[in-house]
Write an enzyme that holds these catalytic residues in place. Structure first.
Site, mmCIF file in Angstrom:
data_model
loop_
_atom_site.group_PDB
_atom_site.id
_atom_site.type_symbol
_atom_site.label_atom_id
_atom_site.label_comp_id
_atom_site.label_asym_id
_atom_site.label_seq_id
_atom_site.Cartn_x
_atom_site.Cartn_y
_atom_site.Cartn_z
ATOM 1 N N PRO B 68 31.863 -40.847 124.262
ATOM 2 C CA PRO B 68 32.514 -42.163 124.341
ATOM 3 C C PRO B 68 33.987 -41.983 124.710
ATOM 4 C CG PRO B 68 32.013 -41.565 122.047
ATOM 5 C CD PRO B 68 31.324 -40.565 122.928
ATOM 6 N N HIS B 69 34.509 -42.893 125.524
ATOM 7 C CA HIS B 69 35.900 -42.708 125.959
ATOM 8 C C HIS B 69 36.512 -43.996 126.484
ATOM 9 C CE1 HIS B 69 33.338 -41.850 129.564
ATOM 10 N NE2 HIS B 69 34.176 -42.721 130.109
ATOM 11 N N THR B 70 37.812 -43.971 126.612
ATOM 12 C CA THR B 70 38.525 -45.055 127.295
ATOM 13 C C THR B 70 39.879 -44.551 127.770
ATOM 14 O OG1 THR B 70 39.239 -47.364 127.157
ATOM 15 C CG2 THR B 70 39.752 -45.992 125.262
#
Lengths: 93, 160
Positions: B68-70
């Site tokens: 998961p990332h942003t």
């Protein structure tokens, strides 16, 4: 056309973010539309187009060359479809 | 990019309690906040951005792994957290398998190559079955840190 037609094409990563997670998902999904085995190479690194882990491990950034190889009865259509994604910058820009 | 350059040792959790996607992301973002990797007052915004990114398509990349990332304007440097779930968590992965290993990444707005280098390093190591298994079986933060250090020294993966 025989069942083991093998086609190779050199492509350039044109989108600014490179082959990141969302692009990898797109490549995996597109590959699943074809019977051919599709492999991407960057230097000595090899990725099967149905594996996100493989694709991400290429670390292919903007401007880098990737060789796509499709083997199978629909190799021509498969390589066209993959090349289309690259040329259209994976519809990101 | 090596693990030691972006994984915060204090943001490693070997037994997360969360049993769903949102819960895992929250717990990991909290560990990143508590480790000083992201600002406290940006927590909500970063958490929401990671969830929003998941809505575009799961970052469950197969083989029990998710990343998961942003991107976020509040971080100046790419930072990462690691979490391990004993029982696995449904993450809508492409291969539909549960996820046991999580690498959460928050990167600056305009550094796509940094983000790509981090993903490249993580996935190169995780292609090695031994690294995957050892990591999954880790019981303490120190064990995880030792494994990440070994990976940084090219003991696993495809080397580089």
């Amino acid at each position: 056309m025989t069942d083991n037609t093998r086609l190779v094409r050199e492509l350039v990563v044109e989108n600014s973010a490179g082959i990141h997670a969302r692009v990898s998902t797109m490549l995996v999904q597109k590959s699943k539309e074809f019977l051919s085995e599709i492999i991407l190479r960057k230097g000595s690194a090899i990725a099967h187009s149905d594996s996100m882990i493989d694709l991400l491990s290429l670390g292919a950034a903007q401007g880098e060359k990737v060789t796509v190889e499709a083997t199978g009865s629909d190799a021509s259509a498969a390589i066209e479809a993959i090349a289309n994604l690259f040329v259209n910058k994976f519809y990101e820009e | 990019m090596k693990f030691k350059e972006f994984i915060l040792p204090d943001a490693i959790r070997v037994e997360i309690k969360a049993t769903d996607k949102q819960g895992v992301i929250r717990e990991m973002a909290e560990s990143l906040r508590d480790a000083g990797g992201i600002k406290k007052d940006e927590f909500d915004s970063i958490f929401k951005a990671i969830i929003k990114r998941e809505e575009l398509g799961s970052t469950g990349i197969g083989r029990g792994i998710a990343v998961p990332h942003t991107k976020h304007e509040s971080v100046e440097k790419l930072v990462g957290a690691v979490a391990i779930s004993r029982d696995g968590v449904g993450f809508d992965s492409l291969d539909r398998e549960k996820v046991y290993l999580f690498f959460l990444i928050v990167s600056p707005q305009h550094q796509p190559s940094e983000h790509l280098r981090a993903l490249e390093h993580i996935t190169r190591q995780l292609k090695d079955d031994r690294f995957c298994r050892f990591l999954k079986d880790s019981k303490t933060r120190d064990e995880v840190l030792a494994l990440l250090k070994e990976a940084d020294e090219d003991m696993y993966g495809m080397g580089k």
